[in-house]
Design a protein around this motif. Structure first.
Motif, PDB file in Angstrom:
ATOM      1  N   ARG A  12     -21.348 -11.717  -1.576  1.00  0.00           N
ATOM      2  CA  ARG A  12     -20.121 -11.271  -2.022  1.00  0.00           C
ATOM      3  C   ARG A  12     -20.385 -11.189  -3.245  1.00  0.00           C
ATOM      4  NH1 ARG A  12     -13.935 -12.960  -1.283  1.00  0.00           N
ATOM      5  NH2 ARG A  12     -13.927 -11.114  -2.306  1.00  0.00           N
ATOM      6  N   ASP A 214      -4.984  -4.226 -10.087  1.00  0.00           N
ATOM      7  CA  ASP A 214      -3.988  -2.818  -8.399  1.00  0.00           C
ATOM      8  C   ASP A 214      -3.841  -2.014  -9.194  1.00  0.00           C
ATOM      9  OD1 ASP A 214      -3.341  -2.760  -6.141  1.00  0.00           O
ATOM     10  OD2 ASP A 214      -0.837  -3.346  -6.315  1.00  0.00           O
ATOM     11  N   GLU A 257      -4.946 -11.659  -0.437  1.00  0.00           N
ATOM     12  CA  GLU A 257      -5.281 -10.811   0.299  1.00  0.00           C
ATOM     13  C   GLU A 257      -6.386  -9.964  -0.316  1.00  0.00           C
ATOM     14  OE1 GLU A 257      -2.200  -8.318   0.205  1.00  0.00           O
ATOM     15  OE2 GLU A 257      -0.220  -9.782   0.941  1.00  0.00           O
ATOM     16  N   ALA A 258      -6.745  -9.232  -1.932  1.00  0.00           N
ATOM     17  CA  ALA A 258      -7.533  -8.823  -2.305  1.00  0.00           C
ATOM     18  C   ALA A 258      -8.231  -9.787  -2.451  1.00  0.00           C
ATOM     19  CB  ALA A 258      -7.262  -9.236  -3.797  1.00  0.00           C
ATOM     20  N   ASP A 261     -10.595  -8.860   0.181  1.00  0.00           N
ATOM     21  CA  ASP A 261     -10.505  -7.270   0.787  1.00  0.00           C
ATOM     22  C   ASP A 261     -12.334  -6.603  -0.053  1.00  0.00           C
ATOM     23  OD1 ASP A 261      -8.548  -4.608  -0.288  1.00  0.00           O
ATOM     24  OD2 ASP A 261     -10.662  -5.130   1.108  1.00  0.00           O
ATOM     25  N   ALA A 263     -13.051  -4.056   0.122  1.00  0.00           N
ATOM     26  CA  ALA A 263     -12.798  -2.783  -0.558  1.00  0.00           C
ATOM     27  C   ALA A 263     -12.689  -2.883  -2.064  1.00  0.00           C
ATOM     28  CB  ALA A 263     -11.848  -2.454  -0.114  1.00  0.00           C
ATOM     29  N   TRP A 264     -11.737  -4.465  -2.546  1.00  0.00           N
ATOM     30  CA  TRP A 264     -11.316  -4.559  -3.892  1.00  0.00           C
ATOM     31  C   TRP A 264     -13.097  -4.783  -4.553  1.00  0.00           C
ATOM     32  CZ3 TRP A 264     -10.206 -10.016  -6.172  1.00  0.00           C
ATOM     33  CH2 TRP A 264      -9.596  -9.446  -7.399  1.00  0.00           C
TER      34      TRP A 264
END
Length: 454
Positions: A12, A214, A257-258, A261, A263-264
């Motif tokens: 990441r 967000d 969640e984030a 993720d 996608a984040w």
């Protein structure tokens, strides 16, 4: 001498912001509480840096894990400045007078130093000058502020006392994004604060912005960038949003969640590249992953990237670090508000500041690692001749596996060696928050992992 690390998969791009090494979560209570006079006896004192920490804010942003508390009831700022005065007196006495003591740079951080009133800021400057002997009007002085505390009277004090750089955390000019980051503010108030800063004629204005909020899009990100550029700041910092444990966003559950993720990650990388390219096209040069400087901006001869991590750092205040060549030390560290309040209360009640309480010793291998981290995360890179002069080896001798791994990923600039440099490629700079943590030693990594969050 090889100081290679066990590889950590760089899965990441956003793992950790390396603003100091070793991190405070690797510090532990120091056996014997060594006396400051002994710690500083053999250190050079002709070009020290001075950092004063003010742990108060009017509001705590949702992403913030800094050592700070909201508000200061019951004359807490007075008690804190009293303790800061006592600490400064003890530290200056420990430095001794056997050789000249000179400060080459100073900074007030936090928290929000301008949470203090104008009169309290005068006292803060007096502590730096009259207790420590720093000549604030002749050295670079950087001060952090916020839109609501950048008032005309406070700024007038800072300008009169020699401030050369002021850094304001705006984060976003889009009000909905500021609310999403738990940083509620009106754009009109932000613009008014920036106008007051420019009126104060402090030479360098830095504006902090955050990407990855967000609901943020490339268009809204560019709108914030353009709003900042309208003030022609000498510096801009572009920070990726992190959601950390015990912060406001963390308590809201965003980290479950984030943080998982992918996608984040992709959103943040996309916004970083868009922001970088936008600033480069508007006459800014890249100093690090985060820092951009206007090409025609005045140089204040302060530390690039304001990392406050060079040897010879004197930190005053309960959240400040101090660095000798062999020991990094501070006070206890926490994020959770109850724990922070307890540490601040303990600091204000302390009478004897003559000893180091919490810290971590730095051996030769860690010194090499720290020097590599400090240098290679800057866009200009590491001078190989300087490294060899300091350590008698080369980074390739000391970190062969790490550098081979970075090279395989395209993170190193292959052309830099001809200029005597070890330098990151643009893609390497973009992945600074993955590359940096991979260079942490196994010992530091284990200590950080064993730290109990509080």
């Amino acid at each position: 001498m090889s100081t290679t690390t066990t590889a950590v998969p760089a899965t990441r791009p956003y793992q950790s912001y390396v603003y100091a090494y070793p991190h405070k979560t690797a510090y532990r209570p120091l056996a014997g509480r060594p006396a400051l006079r002994e710690l500083w006896a053999a250190e050079r004192k002709d070009a020290l840096s001075l950092y004063l920490h003010i742990p108060f804010c009017e509001v705590r942003c949702g992403f913030c894990n800094l050592f700070t508390r909201i508000g200061a009831p019951d004359e807490l700022t007075t008690r804190y400045l009293d303790a800061l005065d006592r600490q400064a007196t003890a530290v200056r006495e420990a430095l001794g007078d056997e050789e000249p003591v000179r400060f080459a740079a100073a900074a007030f951080g936090g928290g929000t130093p301008t949470f203090l009133t104008a009169a309290e800021l005068e006292r803060l400057c007096d502590i730096a000058e009259k207790r420590m002997g720093a000549d604030l009007r002749s050295v670079p002085l950087s001060v952090e502020t916020s839109p609501s505390t950048a008032t005309a009277d406070r700024l007038a004090v800072l300008a009169d006392r020699g401030t050369t750089r002021i850094s304001i955390g705006v984060q976003s000019f889009v009000e909905a994004e500021a609310r999403a980051a738990v940083r509620p503010q009106r754009r009109a108030d932000v613009e008014a604060a920036l106008e007051r800063i420019r009126d104060a004629r402090i030479p360098v204005l830095n504006i902090d912005l955050i990407y990855g909020i967000d609901g943020q899009t490339e268009d809204s990100w560019r709108a914030s960038l353009d709003a900042a550029l309208g003030w022609r700041p000498e510096e801009l910092y572009l920070y990726p949003l992190y959601v950390r444990p015990l912060t406001g966003l963390g308590r809201l559950g965003a980290d479950s969640e984030a943080a998982a993720d992918a996608a984040w990650d992709e959103q943040r990388l996309r916004l970083y590249r868009a922001g970088r390219d936008h600033l480069l096209a508007h006459g800014y040069e890249q100093v690090s992953m985060r820092m951009f400087r206007r090409a025609d901006a005045p140089r204040t001869n302060g530390p690039d990237d304001y990392a406050c991590q060079t040897d010879g750092m004197i930190g005053l205040g309960c959240g400040a670090r101090s660095y000798t060549t062999k020991l990094h030390y501070s006070f206890d560290y926490a994020v959770e508000m109850r724990e922070v309040r307890a540490i601040i209360d303990g600091y204000t009640a302390t009478e004897d500041f003559s000893r180091a309480e919490v810290g971590r010793y730095v051996d030769g291998g860690e010194a090499r690692r720290r020097h590599l981290l400090q240098s290679v995360l800057q866009a200009e890179g590491l001078c190989l001749a300087d490294y060899r002069e300091r350590f008698g080896t080369s980074p390739a001798d000391d970190f062969p596996l790490d550098l081979a791994r970075f090279e395989a990923r395209g993170w190193l600039d292959a052309s830099a060696g001809a200029s005597g440099l070890l330098r990151l490629s643009p893609e390497g700079l973009a992945h600074s928050d993955a590359l940096g943590p991979e260079l942490f030693s196994p010992g530091v990594r284990a200590a950080m992992a064993a730290y109990e969050l509080k």
